[in-house]
Design a protein around this motif. Structure first.
Motif, mmCIF file in Angstrom:
data_model
loop_
_atom_site.group_PDB
_atom_site.id
_atom_site.type_symbol
_atom_site.label_atom_id
_atom_site.label_comp_id
_atom_site.label_asym_id
_atom_site.label_seq_id
_atom_site.Cartn_x
_atom_site.Cartn_y
_atom_site.Cartn_z
ATOM 1 N N PRO A 84 -12.116 -48.381 -33.146
ATOM 2 C CA PRO A 84 -12.134 -46.917 -33.281
ATOM 3 C C PRO A 84 -11.513 -46.314 -32.019
ATOM 4 O O PRO A 84 -11.743 -46.821 -30.912
ATOM 5 N N GLN A 85 -10.700 -45.279 -32.187
ATOM 6 C CA GLN A 85 -10.035 -44.688 -31.013
ATOM 7 C C GLN A 85 -10.038 -43.169 -31.116
ATOM 8 O O GLN A 85 -9.764 -42.609 -32.167
ATOM 9 N N GLY A 86 -10.362 -42.512 -29.993
ATOM 10 C CA GLY A 86 -10.309 -41.044 -29.970
ATOM 11 C C GLY A 86 -9.089 -40.628 -29.166
ATOM 12 O O GLY A 86 -7.964 -40.895 -29.533
ATOM 13 N N ASN A 88 -8.164 -41.801 -26.321
ATOM 14 C CA ASN A 88 -7.663 -42.922 -25.507
ATOM 15 C C ASN A 88 -7.633 -42.584 -24.010
ATOM 16 O O ASN A 88 -6.670 -42.870 -23.298
ATOM 17 N N THR A 89 -8.723 -41.949 -23.569
ATOM 18 C CA THR A 89 -8.840 -41.660 -22.119
ATOM 19 C C THR A 89 -9.914 -42.545 -21.475
ATOM 20 O O THR A 89 -10.220 -42.383 -20.304
ATOM 21 N N THR A 106 -8.889 -40.994 -34.468
ATOM 22 C CA THR A 106 -9.482 -39.783 -35.069
ATOM 23 C C THR A 106 -8.639 -38.524 -34.850
ATOM 24 O O THR A 106 -9.105 -37.418 -35.124
ATOM 25 N N ALA A 126 -15.198 -35.477 -35.526
ATOM 26 C CA ALA A 126 -15.239 -36.271 -34.288
ATOM 27 C C ALA A 126 -13.935 -36.218 -33.517
ATOM 28 O O ALA A 126 -13.918 -36.445 -32.310
ATOM 29 N N GLY A 149 -12.659 -34.330 -16.554
ATOM 30 C CA GLY A 149 -11.261 -34.160 -16.177
ATOM 31 C C GLY A 149 -10.339 -34.474 -17.344
ATOM 32 O O GLY A 149 -9.219 -33.991 -17.396
ATOM 33 N N ALA A 150 -10.820 -35.252 -18.316
ATOM 34 C CA ALA A 150 -9.982 -35.676 -19.461
ATOM 35 C C ALA A 150 -10.089 -34.704 -20.631
ATOM 36 O O ALA A 150 -9.647 -34.990 -21.746
ATOM 37 N N ASN A 159 -16.410 -38.893 -26.720
ATOM 38 C CA ASN A 159 -17.419 -38.502 -25.727
ATOM 39 C C ASN A 159 -18.796 -39.016 -26.140
ATOM 40 O O ASN A 159 -19.528 -39.599 -25.327
ATOM 41 N N ALA A 164 -20.499 -39.848 -22.646
ATOM 42 C CA ALA A 164 -19.832 -39.343 -21.440
ATOM 43 C C ALA A 164 -20.751 -38.418 -20.654
ATOM 44 O O ALA A 164 -21.552 -37.693 -21.214
ATOM 45 N N GLY A 165 -20.627 -38.486 -19.335
ATOM 46 C CA GLY A 165 -21.445 -37.632 -18.468
ATOM 47 C C GLY A 165 -20.646 -36.419 -18.038
ATOM 48 O O GLY A 165 -20.662 -35.394 -18.675
ATOM 49 N N GLU A 215 -19.991 -47.114 -28.260
ATOM 50 C CA GLU A 215 -18.607 -47.494 -27.928
ATOM 51 C C GLU A 215 -17.849 -48.137 -29.082
ATOM 52 O O GLU A 215 -17.126 -49.113 -28.909
HETATM 53 P P1 FAD Z 1 -11.375 -43.341 -26.305
HETATM 54 O O1 FAD Z 1 -10.920 -43.679 -24.948
HETATM 55 O O2 FAD Z 1 -10.377 -43.212 -27.401
HETATM 56 O O3 FAD Z 1 -12.505 -44.427 -26.756
HETATM 57 C C1 FAD Z 1 -13.582 -44.672 -25.870
HETATM 58 C C2 FAD Z 1 -14.594 -45.575 -26.552
HETATM 59 O O4 FAD Z 1 -15.225 -44.873 -27.622
HETATM 60 C C3 FAD Z 1 -13.980 -46.829 -27.178
HETATM 61 O O5 FAD Z 1 -14.892 -47.890 -27.097
HETATM 62 C C4 FAD Z 1 -13.766 -46.421 -28.630
HETATM 63 O O6 FAD Z 1 -13.818 -47.547 -29.486
HETATM 64 C C5 FAD Z 1 -14.956 -45.503 -28.881
HETATM 65 N N1 FAD Z 1 -14.704 -44.419 -29.837
HETATM 66 C C6 FAD Z 1 -13.801 -43.418 -29.707
HETATM 67 N N2 FAD Z 1 -13.900 -42.558 -30.746
HETATM 68 C C7 FAD Z 1 -14.904 -43.034 -31.543
HETATM 69 C C8 FAD Z 1 -15.502 -42.608 -32.767
HETATM 70 N N3 FAD Z 1 -15.104 -41.500 -33.405
HETATM 71 N N4 FAD Z 1 -16.515 -43.350 -33.282
HETATM 72 C C9 FAD Z 1 -16.941 -44.479 -32.661
HETATM 73 N N5 FAD Z 1 -16.407 -44.948 -31.503
HETATM 74 C C10 FAD Z 1 -15.419 -44.225 -30.952
HETATM 75 N N6 FAD Z 1 -15.895 -40.083 -18.430
HETATM 76 C C11 FAD Z 1 -17.109 -39.572 -18.074
HETATM 77 O O7 FAD Z 1 -18.138 -39.979 -18.622
HETATM 78 N N7 FAD Z 1 -17.217 -38.592 -17.103
HETATM 79 C C12 FAD Z 1 -16.133 -38.078 -16.461
HETATM 80 O O8 FAD Z 1 -16.263 -37.224 -15.595
HETATM 81 C C13 FAD Z 1 -14.848 -38.580 -16.846
HETATM 82 N N8 FAD Z 1 -13.736 -38.077 -16.275
HETATM 83 C C14 FAD Z 1 -12.511 -38.582 -16.638
HETATM 84 C C15 FAD Z 1 -11.359 -38.068 -16.040
HETATM 85 C C16 FAD Z 1 -10.113 -38.574 -16.394
HETATM 86 C C17 FAD Z 1 -8.881 -37.997 -15.757
HETATM 87 C C18 FAD Z 1 -10.012 -39.620 -17.353
HETATM 88 C C19 FAD Z 1 -8.669 -40.175 -17.752
HETATM 89 C C20 FAD Z 1 -11.130 -40.135 -17.948
HETATM 90 C C21 FAD Z 1 -12.395 -39.633 -17.594
HETATM 91 N N9 FAD Z 1 -13.567 -40.119 -18.195
HETATM 92 C C22 FAD Z 1 -14.788 -39.608 -17.829
HETATM 93 C C23 FAD Z 1 -13.504 -41.242 -19.161
HETATM 94 C C24 FAD Z 1 -13.211 -40.821 -20.626
HETATM 95 O O9 FAD Z 1 -12.568 -39.560 -20.651
HETATM 96 C C25 FAD Z 1 -14.508 -40.730 -21.418
HETATM 97 O O10 FAD Z 1 -15.048 -42.016 -21.561
HETATM 98 C C26 FAD Z 1 -14.324 -40.085 -22.803
HETATM 99 O O11 FAD Z 1 -15.588 -39.856 -23.379
HETATM 100 C C27 FAD Z 1 -13.504 -40.954 -23.739
HETATM 101 O O12 FAD Z 1 -13.193 -40.173 -24.891
HETATM 102 P P2 FAD Z 1 -11.908 -40.535 -25.775
HETATM 103 O O13 FAD Z 1 -11.921 -39.666 -26.987
HETATM 104 O O14 FAD Z 1 -10.694 -40.574 -24.940
HETATM 105 O O15 FAD Z 1 -12.284 -42.040 -26.260
#
Ligand code: FAD
Ligand code: S2G
Ligand code: ZN
Length: 487
Positions: A84-86, A88-89, A106, A126, A149-150, A159, A164-165, A215
């Protein structure tokens, strides 16, 4: 990345065939399917840090929960592994394939479903981007209870999946408290509709909690209902120069006493972080303070009466200066300056990624030993002769969320190198365990830390996690190789 060469593709998982592609094409519109085109697939196969890269041949981008259900049901019956990918941060390799797992992204699942302006409850798909939701709410006098930040790219589903915090946790708590309900598709295609908007619902096990922080290993979150706080009318930010980590702690205690209910963030960074920011000119404007303090703190207040709140902030600063807890401080005079001061803190991850290869450690440890971690690893790398201008390791920096006891230890290097990795790991994890910390405060375990879970969870805890995983995903197709230690 080099250190995962021990991983081998699980041959219980089927390889993609033309029949499979025909099936996906039969339920998804052309825009919802990316197949076999290296360039188009690249942004989905490689993570934000360009540290983890998979070789998926297919990205499915469903638009409805029903489509997610049909896809997962098919993948489960055919033992096709999925990621699963959101947005990708993610920073631990959790959101990209290890081998050829199918990516279910998503991006197209991005509709806001409802908002109750009295209760402040939002229900959305989502795949809604965090910043889009925050802007939608701001127009209605509300805001998201988290900020990262993302925010411009991450999805609320990601999140929730990573629990995510971020920068607002100190004030608005974790997603385990603000998420009211989830819609989740299980590996067999079952749609768990628990999109409740009730604040109180004590009827049986609180199943949604299982998926918060899972995750992508138990199911795909397709809908989120979340309690959103009112957007504060009066916000202000100060950045302070501090000459010892003990005084960073003293400033934090003083902020809780003097600012109490209006305190909304307490972040810190060290002088090496500032050096990186300047080196990569991340903060366009001149740094507003002397740049020779060992530590910097950003304090944010959020309240309802600007005059009262600014007076409180002024008194807080005066007390810190009088007691020589801080050496200097600057208070934002308007929204532009608030954004500029925040850009210093939010720009650090970008500065790290511009500096080269980055080893990132996101740990929770007691504030009393918080900065000792940075010093110990710096000394370890120095004594190994690998840290310095012309050496493999360029910088060791510390920053993060003081209010949450969450340190971001980042080590920048010319390249990822097993010699460096082996100097840092498992030393950082052992150090964290010795200080009763957590090896993942907010970023999750992903691929990076799956095999180090034992440093933060007991064998009995890991065993019950594996039983839950086995029960919900018996074919193991959900985000394999990650999160839980291999047998
Ligand atoms: P992705 O990176 O696409 O996926 C993250 C995980 O979640 C993977 O294991 C994926 O399989 C799973 N996933 C994604 N979508 C779903 C779904 N719909 N259902 C089930 N599983 C799913 N993180 C923090 O906690 N705090 C911060 O302050 C913070 N700051 C950041 C700043 C920057 C500049 C960057 C690049 C990243 C930061 N992060 C931070 C990390 C990241 O942004 C978080 O982990 C965020 O929640 C990931 O969301 P995403 O949609 O990009 O998920
Ligand atoms: C933060 C971002 C990721 C990192 O800035 O709070 O969570 O460690 C981090 O660079
Ligand atoms: Zn963080």
């Amino acid at each position: 990345a080099d250190k995962y060469t021990y991983l081998h593709r699980n041959h219980n998982f089927k390889e993609l065939t033309q029949d499979d592609i025909r099936f996906f094409a039969s339920i998804l519109p052309a825009s919802g399917l990316i197949i076999d085109n290296e360039d188009d697939l690249m942004p989905y196969n490689v993570d934000w840090m360009r540290k983890y890269r998979g070789k998926s041949r297919l990205v499915a981008r469903p638009k409805t929960t029903k489509q997610v259900s049909q896809i997962l049901k098919y993948c489960n019956e055919n033992k096709l592994a999925v990621v699963p990918q959101g947005g990708n941060t993610g920073l631990v390799g959790g959101g990209v394939p290890v081998f050829d797992e199918i990516i279910i992204n998503t991006n197209n699942l991005n509709q806001i479903r409802s908002f109750d302006p009295v209760a402040g409850t939002l229900t959305c798909d989502a795949g809604c981007i965090l910043e889009v939701l925050d802007n939608y709410l701001a127009k209605r006098g509300y805001m998201m209870p988290l900020d990262l930040g993302a925010k411009g790219s991450c999805h609320i589903g990601g999140n929730v999946a990573t629990n995510a915090g971020g920068l607002r946790l100190l004030r608005y708590g974790s997603l385990h408290g603000s998420v009211l309900g989830l819609e989740v598709v299980l590996p067999d295609g079952t749609i768990l509709d628990n999109l409740s908007t009730l604040r109180k619902d004590n009827t049986g096990y609180d199943i949604k909690q299982l998926f918060i922080g899972s995750e992508g290993t138990l199911g795909i979150i397709t809908g989120v209902s979340i309690l959103t706080p009112s957007k504060p009318k009066a916000v202000n930010v100060a950045v302070l120069g501090v000459n010892s980590f003990q005084n960073v702690q003293n400033a934090f205690v003083t902020s809780k006493n003097k600012l109490s209910e209006i305190l909304s963030a307490f972040e810190f960074w060290d002088s090496n972080s500032l050096k990186l920011l300047k080196a990569h000119n991340i903060q366009g404007t001149k740094f507003p303070l002397e740049d020779n303090y060992p530590f910097y703190v950003l304090v944010e207040i959020s309240g309802s009466n600007k005059d009262h709140d600014d007076e409180k902030l002024q008194n807080f600063l005066e007390e810190l200066l009088t007691n020589e807890i801080v050496k200097d401080g600057v208070v934002a005079q308007d929204d532009t300056q608030i954004a500029t001061l925040w850009s210093l803190r939010e720009g650090i991850p970008e500065a790290c990624s511009k500096a080269g290869a980055v080893y990132k450690y996101d740990i929770s440890i007691p504030l009393s030993v918080f900065y000792q971690m940075v010093e110990d690893i710096r000394n370890r790398l120095q004594s190994a002769g690998v840290l310095g201008e012309d050496k493999l390791v360029k910088d060791v920096i510390g920053y993060g969320h003081i209010g949450d006891g969450n340190l971001h230890l980042n080590i920048t290097a010319k390249s990822y190198d097993p010699e460096i990795t082996n100097l840092i790991e498992p030393y950082v994890y052992e150090w964290t365990e010795q200080h009763n910390g957590s090896i993942s405060a907010e970023h999750g375990l992903g691929l990076m830390k799956a095999n180090y879970l034992r440093y933060s969870k007991s064998p009995s805890m890991i065993s019950i996690m594996k039983q839950i995983k086995q029960n919900i995903d018996p074919n193991g197709i959900m985000n394999p190789y990650k999160f839980l230690p291999a047998q």
